[in-house]
Design a protein around this motif. Structure first.
Motif, PDB file in Angstrom:
ATOM      1  N   ALA A  52       0.841  -1.205   0.000  1.00  0.00           N
ATOM      2  CA  ALA A  52       0.000   0.000   0.000  1.00  0.00           C
ATOM      3  C   ALA A  52       0.876   1.255   0.000  1.00  0.00           C
ATOM      4  O   ALA A  52       0.585   2.223  -0.702  1.00  0.00           O
ATOM      5  CB  ALA A  52      -0.928   0.001   1.212  1.00  0.00           C
ATOM      6  N   ALA A  53       1.959   1.228   0.779  1.00  0.00           N
ATOM      7  CA  ALA A  53       2.860   2.380   0.826  1.00  0.00           C
ATOM      8  C   ALA A  53       3.507   2.608  -0.534  1.00  0.00           C
ATOM      9  O   ALA A  53       3.648   3.751  -0.984  1.00  0.00           O
ATOM     10  CB  ALA A  53       3.925   2.176   1.902  1.00  0.00           C
ATOM     11  N   LEU A  54       3.914   1.536  -1.202  1.00  0.00           N
ATOM     12  CA  LEU A  54       4.511   1.668  -2.541  1.00  0.00           C
ATOM     13  C   LEU A  54       3.506   2.232  -3.538  1.00  0.00           C
ATOM     14  O   LEU A  54       3.852   3.078  -4.373  1.00  0.00           O
ATOM     15  CB  LEU A  54       5.036   0.312  -3.026  1.00  0.00           C
ATOM     16  CG  LEU A  54       6.316  -0.178  -2.365  1.00  0.00           C
ATOM     17  CD1 LEU A  54       6.626  -1.609  -2.809  1.00  0.00           C
ATOM     18  CD2 LEU A  54       7.472   0.739  -2.688  1.00  0.00           C
ATOM     19  N   GLU A  55       2.258   1.790  -3.455  1.00  0.00           N
ATOM     20  CA  GLU A  55       1.225   2.314  -4.357  1.00  0.00           C
ATOM     21  C   GLU A  55       0.992   3.802  -4.098  1.00  0.00           C
ATOM     22  O   GLU A  55       0.869   4.588  -5.034  1.00  0.00           O
ATOM     23  CB  GLU A  55      -0.066   1.515  -4.187  1.00  0.00           C
ATOM     24  CG  GLU A  55       0.019   0.099  -4.738  1.00  0.00           C
ATOM     25  CD  GLU A  55      -1.187  -0.756  -4.398  1.00  0.00           C
ATOM     26  OE1 GLU A  55      -2.162  -0.238  -3.800  1.00  0.00           O
ATOM     27  OE2 GLU A  55      -1.150  -1.958  -4.728  1.00  0.00           O
ATOM     28  N   ASN A  56       0.937   4.181  -2.818  1.00  0.00           N
ATOM     29  CA  ASN A  56       0.763   5.599  -2.478  1.00  0.00           C
ATOM     30  C   ASN A  56       1.949   6.415  -2.955  1.00  0.00           C
ATOM     31  O   ASN A  56       1.782   7.526  -3.468  1.00  0.00           O
ATOM     32  CB  ASN A  56       0.573   5.773  -0.969  1.00  0.00           C
ATOM     33  CG  ASN A  56      -0.809   5.378  -0.517  1.00  0.00           C
ATOM     34  OD1 ASN A  56      -1.742   5.321  -1.301  1.00  0.00           O
ATOM     35  ND2 ASN A  56      -0.944   5.076   0.759  1.00  0.00           N
ATOM     36  N   LEU A  57       3.137   5.876  -2.789  1.00  0.00           N
ATOM     37  CA  LEU A  57       4.343   6.575  -3.234  1.00  0.00           C
ATOM     38  C   LEU A  57       4.317   6.757  -4.746  1.00  0.00           C
ATOM     39  O   LEU A  57       4.677   7.825  -5.255  1.00  0.00           O
ATOM     40  CB  LEU A  57       5.588   5.792  -2.808  1.00  0.00           C
ATOM     41  CG  LEU A  57       6.934   6.435  -3.061  1.00  0.00           C
ATOM     42  CD1 LEU A  57       7.030   7.768  -2.330  1.00  0.00           C
ATOM     43  CD2 LEU A  57       8.053   5.518  -2.604  1.00  0.00           C
ATOM     44  N   ASP A  58       3.866   5.744  -5.472  1.00  0.00           N
ATOM     45  CA  ASP A  58       3.767   5.839  -6.930  1.00  0.00           C
ATOM     46  C   ASP A  58       2.758   6.910  -7.329  1.00  0.00           C
ATOM     47  O   ASP A  58       3.015   7.708  -8.233  1.00  0.00           O
ATOM     48  CB  ASP A  58       3.375   4.476  -7.507  1.00  0.00           C
ATOM     49  CG  ASP A  58       3.453   4.454  -9.014  1.00  0.00           C
ATOM     50  OD1 ASP A  58       4.461   4.937  -9.560  1.00  0.00           O
ATOM     51  OD2 ASP A  58       2.504   3.948  -9.654  1.00  0.00           O
ATOM     52  N   LYS A  59       1.620   6.951  -6.636  1.00  0.00           N
ATOM     53  CA  LYS A  59       0.608   7.978  -6.922  1.00  0.00           C
ATOM     54  C   LYS A  59       1.157   9.375  -6.634  1.00  0.00           C
ATOM     55  O   LYS A  59       0.954  10.302  -7.418  1.00  0.00           O
ATOM     56  CB  LYS A  59      -0.649   7.739  -6.086  1.00  0.00           C
ATOM     57  CG  LYS A  59      -1.470   6.552  -6.524  1.00  0.00           C
ATOM     58  CD  LYS A  59      -2.651   6.340  -5.601  1.00  0.00           C
ATOM     59  CE  LYS A  59      -3.413   5.070  -5.973  1.00  0.00           C
ATOM     60  NZ  LYS A  59      -4.511   4.793  -5.032  1.00  0.00           N
ATOM     61  N   MET A  60       1.854   9.508  -5.498  1.00  0.00           N
ATOM     62  CA  MET A  60       2.416  10.809  -5.138  1.00  0.00           C
ATOM     63  C   MET A  60       3.477  11.231  -6.142  1.00  0.00           C
ATOM     64  O   MET A  60       3.567  12.403  -6.522  1.00  0.00           O
ATOM     65  CB  MET A  60       3.002  10.749  -3.723  1.00  0.00           C
ATOM     66  CG  MET A  60       1.924  10.688  -2.645  1.00  0.00           C
ATOM     67  SD  MET A  60       2.486  10.323  -0.958  1.00  0.00           S
ATOM     68  CE  MET A  60       3.967  11.225  -0.782  1.00  0.00           C
ATOM     69  N   SER A  61       4.273  10.284  -6.608  1.00  0.00           N
ATOM     70  CA  SER A  61       5.307  10.584  -7.596  1.00  0.00           C
ATOM     71  C   SER A  61       4.677  11.047  -8.902  1.00  0.00           C
ATOM     72  O   SER A  61       5.122  12.017  -9.513  1.00  0.00           O
ATOM     73  CB  SER A  61       6.169   9.349  -7.817  1.00  0.00           C
ATOM     74  OG  SER A  61       7.131   9.571  -8.801  1.00  0.00           O
TER      75      SER A  61
END
Length: 128
Positions: A52-61
């Protein structure tokens, strides 16, 4: 001479110890199994959290890249706007200088005309 009762008693004690060891071994195995299951659940939870953190990081990026593009476009627009405004200011300055020169010529012509009219008036008054 071998004491059969002693042998039987020793054998029975040995069997009881084996059963006791077996029970404690089973309990230790059950405890270890429970601990492993708990650790597996923790690993699964951490894996889900990481995903979930990686997905959020990808969205934020992705959002940051979009914002960066918008900032670049706004900067380009501002640069173009400033260039346009500079050109307009220079044009107005040239127009003002030109109009100022024309106004100075008109004032000079007006003053010349006034002098001529004064001279003509004086000449007419002298004739009368």
């Amino acid at each position: 001479v071998v004491d059969k009762n002693a042998i039987i008693t020793t054998f029975e004690r040995s069997m009881q110890l084996d059963q006791s060891d077996s029970k404690s071994d089973k309990q230790a195995l059950e405890d270890e199994k429970s601990r492993v299951e708990a650790l597996e659940e923790q690993v699964q939870t951490l894996s889900q959290t990481s995903q979930a953190a990686l997905e959020n990081l990808d969205k934020m990026s992705s959002h940051a890249r979009k914002l960066a593009k918008e900032v670049i476009n706004m900067r380009k627009s501002l640069i173009n706007h400033n260039a346009t405004m500079d050109a307009l200011v220079k044009e107005h300055e040239r127009t003002a200088e030109s109009q100022g020169a024309e106004l100075a010529r008109a004032v000079a012509a007006h003053q010349d005309l006034r002098r001529e009219m004064e001279a003509a008036k004086e000449e007419m008054e002298a004739k009368l």
